[in-house]
Design a protein around this motif. Structure first.
Motif, PDB file in Angstrom:
ATOM      1  N   ASP A   1      45.128  37.058  37.452  1.00  0.00           N
ATOM      2  CA  ASP A   1      44.790  38.353  36.863  1.00  0.00           C
ATOM      3  C   ASP A   1      46.095  39.123  36.726  1.00  0.00           C
ATOM      4  O   ASP A   1      47.056  38.861  37.445  1.00  0.00           O
ATOM      5  CB  ASP A   1      43.752  39.103  37.700  1.00  0.00           C
ATOM      6  N   PRO A   2      46.149  40.032  35.762  1.00  0.00           N
ATOM      7  CA  PRO A   2      47.421  40.703  35.474  1.00  0.00           C
ATOM      8  C   PRO A   2      47.748  41.815  36.463  1.00  0.00           C
ATOM      9  O   PRO A   2      48.798  42.435  36.358  1.00  0.00           O
ATOM     10  CB  PRO A   2      47.204  41.275  34.069  1.00  0.00           C
ATOM     11  N   VAL A   3      46.858  42.060  37.407  1.00  0.00           N
ATOM     12  CA  VAL A   3      47.035  43.214  38.291  1.00  0.00           C
ATOM     13  C   VAL A   3      47.706  42.833  39.610  1.00  0.00           C
ATOM     14  O   VAL A   3      48.657  43.482  40.046  1.00  0.00           O
ATOM     15  CB  VAL A   3      45.674  43.897  38.560  1.00  0.00           C
ATOM     16  N   ASN A   4      47.197  41.793  40.238  1.00  0.00           N
ATOM     17  CA  ASN A   4      47.699  41.468  41.563  1.00  0.00           C
ATOM     18  C   ASN A   4      49.115  40.915  41.535  1.00  0.00           C
ATOM     19  O   ASN A   4      49.453  40.056  40.720  1.00  0.00           O
ATOM     20  CB  ASN A   4      46.746  40.494  42.260  1.00  0.00           C
ATOM     21  N   LEU A   5      49.945  41.423  42.434  1.00  0.00           N
ATOM     22  CA  LEU A   5      51.343  41.032  42.512  1.00  0.00           C
ATOM     23  C   LEU A   5      51.466  39.629  43.108  1.00  0.00           C
ATOM     24  O   LEU A   5      50.687  39.254  43.981  1.00  0.00           O
ATOM     25  CB  LEU A   5      52.104  42.023  43.395  1.00  0.00           C
TER      26      LEU A   5
ATOM     27  N   SER B   1      53.667  38.485  45.063  1.00  0.00           N
ATOM     28  CA  SER B   1      53.985  38.539  46.495  1.00  0.00           C
ATOM     29  C   SER B   1      52.720  38.753  47.324  1.00  0.00           C
ATOM     30  O   SER B   1      52.564  38.180  48.402  1.00  0.00           O
ATOM     31  CB  SER B   1      54.984  39.668  46.766  1.00  0.00           C
ATOM     32  N   TYR B   2      51.807  39.561  46.796  1.00  0.00           N
ATOM     33  CA  TYR B   2      50.567  39.851  47.515  1.00  0.00           C
ATOM     34  C   TYR B   2      49.659  38.624  47.540  1.00  0.00           C
ATOM     35  O   TYR B   2      49.092  38.267  48.569  1.00  0.00           O
ATOM     36  CB  TYR B   2      49.857  41.042  46.873  1.00  0.00           C
TER      37      TYR B   2
ATOM     38  N   TYR C   1      50.930  36.203  49.925  1.00  0.00           N
ATOM     39  CA  TYR C   1      50.664  36.681  51.283  1.00  0.00           C
ATOM     40  C   TYR C   1      49.206  36.431  51.683  1.00  0.00           C
ATOM     41  O   TYR C   1      48.928  35.998  52.798  1.00  0.00           O
ATOM     42  CB  TYR C   1      50.988  38.182  51.386  1.00  0.00           C
TER      43      TYR C   1
ATOM     44  N   HIS D   1      37.371  38.367  47.544  1.00  0.00           N
ATOM     45  CA  HIS D   1      36.940  39.607  46.892  1.00  0.00           C
ATOM     46  C   HIS D   1      37.301  40.815  47.754  1.00  0.00           C
ATOM     47  O   HIS D   1      37.627  41.882  47.242  1.00  0.00           O
ATOM     48  CB  HIS D   1      35.431  39.581  46.627  1.00  0.00           C
TER      49      HIS D   1
ATOM     50  N   TYR E   1      39.948  41.018  49.502  1.00  0.00           N
ATOM     51  CA  TYR E   1      41.383  41.227  49.242  1.00  0.00           C
ATOM     52  C   TYR E   1      41.630  41.746  47.818  1.00  0.00           C
ATOM     53  O   TYR E   1      42.749  42.100  47.472  1.00  0.00           O
ATOM     54  CB  TYR E   1      42.157  39.924  49.394  1.00  0.00           C
ATOM     55  N   GLY E   2      40.602  41.722  46.991  1.00  0.00           N
ATOM     56  CA  GLY E   2      40.771  42.155  45.604  1.00  0.00           C
ATOM     57  C   GLY E   2      41.219  41.053  44.661  1.00  0.00           C
ATOM     58  O   GLY E   2      41.609  41.319  43.527  1.00  0.00           O
ATOM     59  N   LEU E   3      41.176  39.800  45.150  1.00  0.00           N
ATOM     60  CA  LEU E   3      41.528  38.692  44.264  1.00  0.00           C
ATOM     61  C   LEU E   3      40.283  38.267  43.473  1.00  0.00           C
ATOM     62  O   LEU E   3      39.156  38.445  43.925  1.00  0.00           O
ATOM     63  CB  LEU E   3      42.064  37.500  45.072  1.00  0.00           C
ATOM     64  N   TRP E   4      40.520  37.700  42.308  1.00  0.00           N
ATOM     65  CA  TRP E   4      39.432  37.242  41.451  1.00  0.00           C
ATOM     66  C   TRP E   4      39.149  35.783  41.813  1.00  0.00           C
ATOM     67  O   TRP E   4      39.896  34.888  41.420  1.00  0.00           O
ATOM     68  CB  TRP E   4      39.839  37.400  39.993  1.00  0.00           C
ATOM     69  N   ALA E   5      38.079  35.563  42.564  1.00  0.00           N
ATOM     70  CA  ALA E   5      37.767  34.219  43.044  1.00  0.00           C
ATOM     71  C   ALA E   5      36.334  33.844  42.696  1.00  0.00           C
ATOM     72  O   ALA E   5      35.452  34.701  42.623  1.00  0.00           O
ATOM     73  CB  ALA E   5      37.962  34.151  44.551  1.00  0.00           C
ATOM     74  N   THR E   6      36.133  32.561  42.461  1.00  0.00           N
ATOM     75  CA  THR E   6      34.800  32.038  42.157  1.00  0.00           C
ATOM     76  C   THR E   6      34.612  30.729  42.926  1.00  0.00           C
ATOM     77  O   THR E   6      35.576  30.182  43.463  1.00  0.00           O
ATOM     78  CB  THR E   6      34.631  31.733  40.652  1.00  0.00           C
TER      79      THR E   6
END
Lengths: 94, 180
Positions: free
Chosen positions: A27-31, A33-34, A37, A81, A83-88
């Motif tokens: 996704d274009p949002v998450n860094l 480095s994050y 991590y 989710h 962590y705010g990552l896009w996961a399926t």
């Protein structure tokens, strides 16, 4: 160590007959480095492996970050989710 | 603003008062937004920003995705609310009404001193997640494209984009402080 992990995965795949996988999507949002991590701290993988998975997400658009039974994969997806990552999750293609 | 790890295990950074106000402001808005989400309201859950905060776990199976959301949405929202509350509490009390006037360009009435922000390991976890949630919400507002570029170009969006980038800087600084 990677050798052992690989053979464990293979065994799992055989015994469970198409296990489930946790997929993390770019996704274009998450860094970067994050994301790296998160892989390291949640899945407990080495820094090198976390970096490899993160780059796979970044370059290929997605990466399989875990394989196993459906319940475990749902738990991983829920954590991602959090962590705010896009996961399926999905059936393994293998 | 740069986070450093202390010997005690905490991480700390000096924030400009304007940065504290900014983060307090956007985090309060996030809290308000998250607090208004009803996990049983299908129309609300269909909003793009909510779908990004609570993604479909089964992209090819809407029924399974709905079921997953039914079981996880409340817990995830509670976690996000708790994280944002933790961020707010670390920022201290609102300094007062004049604080809101201290935006870039506005001449401050006095020269305010930087504010030390000290976070425990647990607080850092909340900060990392809330900074992500904030960026996800702002990215939706800016219509960030797959290459990371905002699609909106009006004046208001430039301000929002600056905040979006700054939140990314704060997050990266935190990650480096605890991960290096």
């Amino acid at each position: 160590m990677p050798q052992i992990e690989k053979s464990t995965r293979v065994r799992e795949a055989i015994s469970l007959d198409r296990p489930w996988v946790t997929v993390v999507w770019d996704d274009p949002v998450n860094l970067m480095s994050y994301v790296s991590y998160v892989f390291r701290s949640y899945f407990g993988v080495t820094a090198a492996e976390a970096e490899r998975l993160m780059l796979q997400v970044h370059n290929n658009g997605r990466a399989i970050v875990a394989t196993g039974d459906r319940e475990s994969m749902e738990r991983h997806v829920e954590a991602m989710h959090g962590y705010g990552l896009w996961a399926t999750l999905d059936r393994s293609e293998a | 603003m740069e986070f450093r790890r202390e010997d005690s295990g905490t991480v700390s950074a000096m924030f400009e008062p304007i940065e504290v106000d900014l983060l307090r402001n956007v985090t309060s808005q996030l809290l308000q937004m998250l607090g208004s989400v009803d996990a049983d309201d299908a129309a609300m859950l269909a909003q793009p920003v909510i779908r990004r905060l609570l993604p479909d776990a089964y992209p090819n199976d809407p029924q399974a995705a709905d079921e997953f959301r039914r079981f996880t949405a409340d817990g995830l929202l509670e976690g996000k609310l708790a994280n944002a509350t933790t961020v707010l509490s670390a920022l201290g009390d609102d300094e007062g009404a004049d604080a809101t006037a201290d935006y870039p360009g506005a001449a401050p009435a006095h020269d305010p001193l930087p504010v030390p922000i000290v976070l425990t390991e647990q607080q850092v976890q909340s900060w990392l997640r809330t900074l992500t949630d904030l960026r996800l919400v702002l990215a939706d507002r800016l219509q960030i494209d797959p290459h990371g570029m905002p699609q909106l170009d009006d004046e208001q969006s430039h301000v929002v984009n600056d905040i979006y980038n700054w939140l990314g800087m704060v997050q990266e600084s935190l990650v480096y402080a605890i991960d290096m």
